[in-house]
Every structure is written in C-alpha cells, then in structure tokens.
Design an enzyme around this catalytic site. Sequence first.
Site, PDB file in Angstrom:
ATOM      1  CB  SER A   1     -78.356  19.554  92.106  1.00  0.00           C
ATOM      2  OG  SER A   1     -79.515  20.606  92.427  1.00  0.00           O
TER       3      SER A   1
ATOM      4  CG  HIS B   1     -76.044  23.680  90.697  1.00  0.00           C
ATOM      5  ND1 HIS B   1     -76.048  23.612  92.264  1.00  0.00           N
ATOM      6  CD2 HIS B   1     -76.894  23.204  90.447  1.00  0.00           C
ATOM      7  CE1 HIS B   1     -77.119  22.959  92.471  1.00  0.00           C
ATOM      8  NE2 HIS B   1     -77.513  22.608  91.320  1.00  0.00           N
TER       9      HIS B   1
ATOM     10  CG  ASP C   1     -74.289  25.898  93.967  1.00  0.00           C
ATOM     11  OD1 ASP C   1     -74.930  26.244  93.241  1.00  0.00           O
ATOM     12  OD2 ASP C   1     -74.163  24.499  94.319  1.00  0.00           O
TER      13      ASP C   1
END
Length: 537
Positions: free
Chosen positions: A234, A486, A457
Amino acid sequence: MRTAAVHVAAGSMLLTALAAAPAGAGSPAALHAAELRGTAVAAARAADRGIDFGACPAGQQLPGTVRCGTVRVPLDYARPDGAQIELAVSRARATGRDPDDGERAVPRQGSLVHNPGGPGADGMYFPVSGVLPEWKRIAAAYDLVGYAPRGVGRSAPLSCTDPETFQQAPTDSPVPPPAAHKRERIERAKAYARGCAERAGASLRHYHSLNNARDLDVLRAALGENRLTFLGSSYGTYLGALYATMFPSHVRRMVFDAAVNPDPERIWYRNNLDRSAAFEDRWADFRAWAARHHAVYGLGADARGVQASYEKARARLAREPAGGKVGPEQLQAALSQTAYYDDLWPHRAHALSAYLKGDPRPLVEQARTYPEAAAEAENARAVYLAVECNDAPWPADWAVWDRDNTRLARRAPFETWAGVWTHLPCAYWKGPRQRPLDVRAGRDELPPTLVLAAERDAAAPYDGALELRRRLAGATLVTERDAGSHGIAGGPNSCVNGHLEAYLLKGRVPGRHASCAPHPEPGPGPRTRPVPGPGPR
C-alpha cells in the site's frame, strides 16, 4: 567496519559533487544538497554502529524468536548533527532450512525489510509472518525485518489530540451532508490541524515521505546491507518508489504490493478521490456477494436489496446507537473494511443481518471502538495525516473540496464523504509542504522489480500499478484478475505467491506482465481462519 568505509567513501564523493553545484544558501537546491549529505552521513554512522538486537518490549507480545533494537536517524537530514530520533526495529533470523526438507540448508540472502503501509502502520510484527506456510520458504533465506517508521509506536511517536477524547461517542454522518454538518466538520478539521501543530511543534514538518525514504536507507546501512531488499504494501509502495528514485544504486530487489499511484499530480488529494470512486465498485462487489447468499443472511436478493438493508440499519442506528457504542458512522467504517479484504465479508454480513433481526452484539463487537486501543489508533491517525499533509500541497479552499466531492458522491456515495472528513485537516495544515518527487527510473538504473496488484483493489486502484510499472523501467506487473484484496503478497493465491517466491529467492520475473486467476470467494457462514500475509491490516 568495511560497510561503514563504503558509506564514508560514498559520502565523500557525494560531498565533492555537491560542492560543485551552484546554489544559494537558502535555495531548494542547497537544501536538497544538505539533505543528501545528511543521509550519507547518517547511513555511514548507522553502518558503523549497527543494531544491538535484544529482547523485545513485553508490551509488544512478540515471540522469543523475534529480537528488537533501535536505529538512530536525524530528525532533520539537513542537520545530521542536530536532534536525533530512534526507530524501533524487529528481526527474525533466517531459519536456513528448507521447510519441505529440514535436512537441506538454504543459503541466507540477507534482510527482507517490510513497510506495511498507512502511512502510520506499525511493521514490528512482520517477522512473525515467517511461521505461516506462505512465508516459510522466504523466511528460510531471509532475515525478516520489520520496523516502526518515524512517528509510529515507539519511534518518536506523534500525537495530535488526547487519546482519551480521540474515540468519540456514536456519531451520525448524513449522506449527503447538510450545510450545518459541513460547517461542524470544517471546525473539527481546523481544531485537529491546530492540535497537531501545537503538540508536535517545529518537529512536525519533518514527518513526511522523503524523510521516510531516507530513514529506510539508514536502516539498510544499520543492518549491514550494501543493497536493500524491500517489500512495500500500500503506502509502502510509494515509499519504495521514492527510495528507488532517490537511491537506485542501493536497490537489490523490491516488491510493490498494492501499488499507490506515484504520479506527483495525484499525491495525495487526487489519489484519495480515486480511492473513493473505487470503493463504490468494491462495495458493489460485497453487496452482490451478500445477495447471492440471501438465503443465509436475508439482506436482499439483489445488490439493491442489500443497499436497502444497509440504509435501514443506518437509519435505526441514527435513532438509537447499538449498545450505546455504534452509530451510523461506526457502521460505515466497519463495512468499509469489506472493500479491503473479502475474508471479512461473512463477518460483516452476519453482523448486519443479526442487527436487523434484533441481535446487536456481533455489530457492536465488530464496529465499536475500544478504549484500550485509543492511544494506538490516535497515533496511527496522527502519522497518517502528518505524512500526507506534509507531502504535497492540498486545496486550501473548502469550495474546491465541496465541489469535487459533491460531484463524486453522486456516483460514489458510500465512501466519498467519509474520505473528506478523514483528510480535511490537510486543508488547514500548518507549516511548509514538500513538493512530490517525480518517481522515475531508467532501465539501466534499477535491477528488475516486481509489482503485485489485485484488479479491483479499492484502496489502491489498479491504475496505480500500471503507472508505477510505466515509471520504473524493467518492472514486472503480476495481476490477480477480478479480485480486490488490498495486498496480495503471501495471501491465498498460490499463483501470486509463486511469482513472489521466484523473484525473492531466485531474482526471476515473468516478463513484462503476468496474470493470475482470482482466489476463491469466501463462502457464507462463520470464518475463523486469519487472513495470511503481512499487508496493511
């Protein structure tokens, strides 16, 4: 130490080059030169000092196989001899044994450093991943290294408000919000930004992504590694992309899992608009799944029916919060997690169903805030906003926010306004902003890198992975099709994990692009298996 000598020599060459660069004492170029020098100095010192690993603090509840230490970094890299802060680091040594054949030794390949995202996520627990089946082969060859980035946990923690008042009473957040609600949220955002400035003082300006990348290079040196092997999830992908741009010769292997769009024009205001739009699609995925299991949950026979059940619950919670703890805003926050991990779908569907049938207990358990976690939650939010607000300019005019998000909310109402209220303090932030770096690396500048992305995502929309691959020449993209988790490294998809292992263990990539079929959707009913992988959870 030899590593220290290498960095001292590098620092000397860097200083020679910088001395030849004409720049005024207060110019951006001069500041950049000073920060480059400060990073080289700090890395050389860290290489010489190393990390004194020992028992981890009892409060972290890490197993004895994980050892902890600290790395000292400058608060301000332009002043490497000035104030210092310490970053907490954790490590599990490479097991050195093939998990399928305990008699066969596996050569150690160095340290694998992980950043789990956020910004504001604590990576200290990453070394524990080595006991999971999906990570045992990697843990045989690598020391698994986690750390708490600056501001997080024990690493010079930031705070913007009293943790005891951070977790508020059950709240309603009408969608669309009326004018009075917008005014109240604006005042709350101003107060929060003011609190950050007052509590952190002059140090607040030094909590940003460029310094996080510099910290990562100092950590690399402290670990005794000439080149970095890194896994970013991320936000950690943006951090890794900055590192690859700033220190390309220090890169060994890099995995970007759930890639954030690194385009400077999208950091961070536009990226968050993109996220809100993508959340609507993923929320639709959850509603379609719940409708397919209407016989189990009774939430609706189609996606529209499930939406009606959600709205019914919101209206009821606005009148009377569940257990006195969960209002509409807490409900939305809990259900927004369905956009991150489909492993949570059965849990959230069950809680919503039980609540509508008269049993609020599962919903209260999943959606309430916990006083014992208040300090950690407040710290995570403080770092998240400090980094994003410091990283780039944000619109300072509420009219811009109102116009953009009112327009977006017409087609993406589920998450849009919640995203506004999260990020609005950046409109009123105190102090200077960084100029986002133009992430880029030519084919001859970096070794091959690996980008992992789920096609649906929501928290890191797929366009970000395409943009990152475009900007880093030689990057390979592995896509999990028609899936939306994610963070997919070390998850339930064996195809993805095969590419991850081939890259980290052998340096092998599958060409420019590879795709994997989606992992199976969860079935209805109770789910007790923990979600594997180190992602930003």
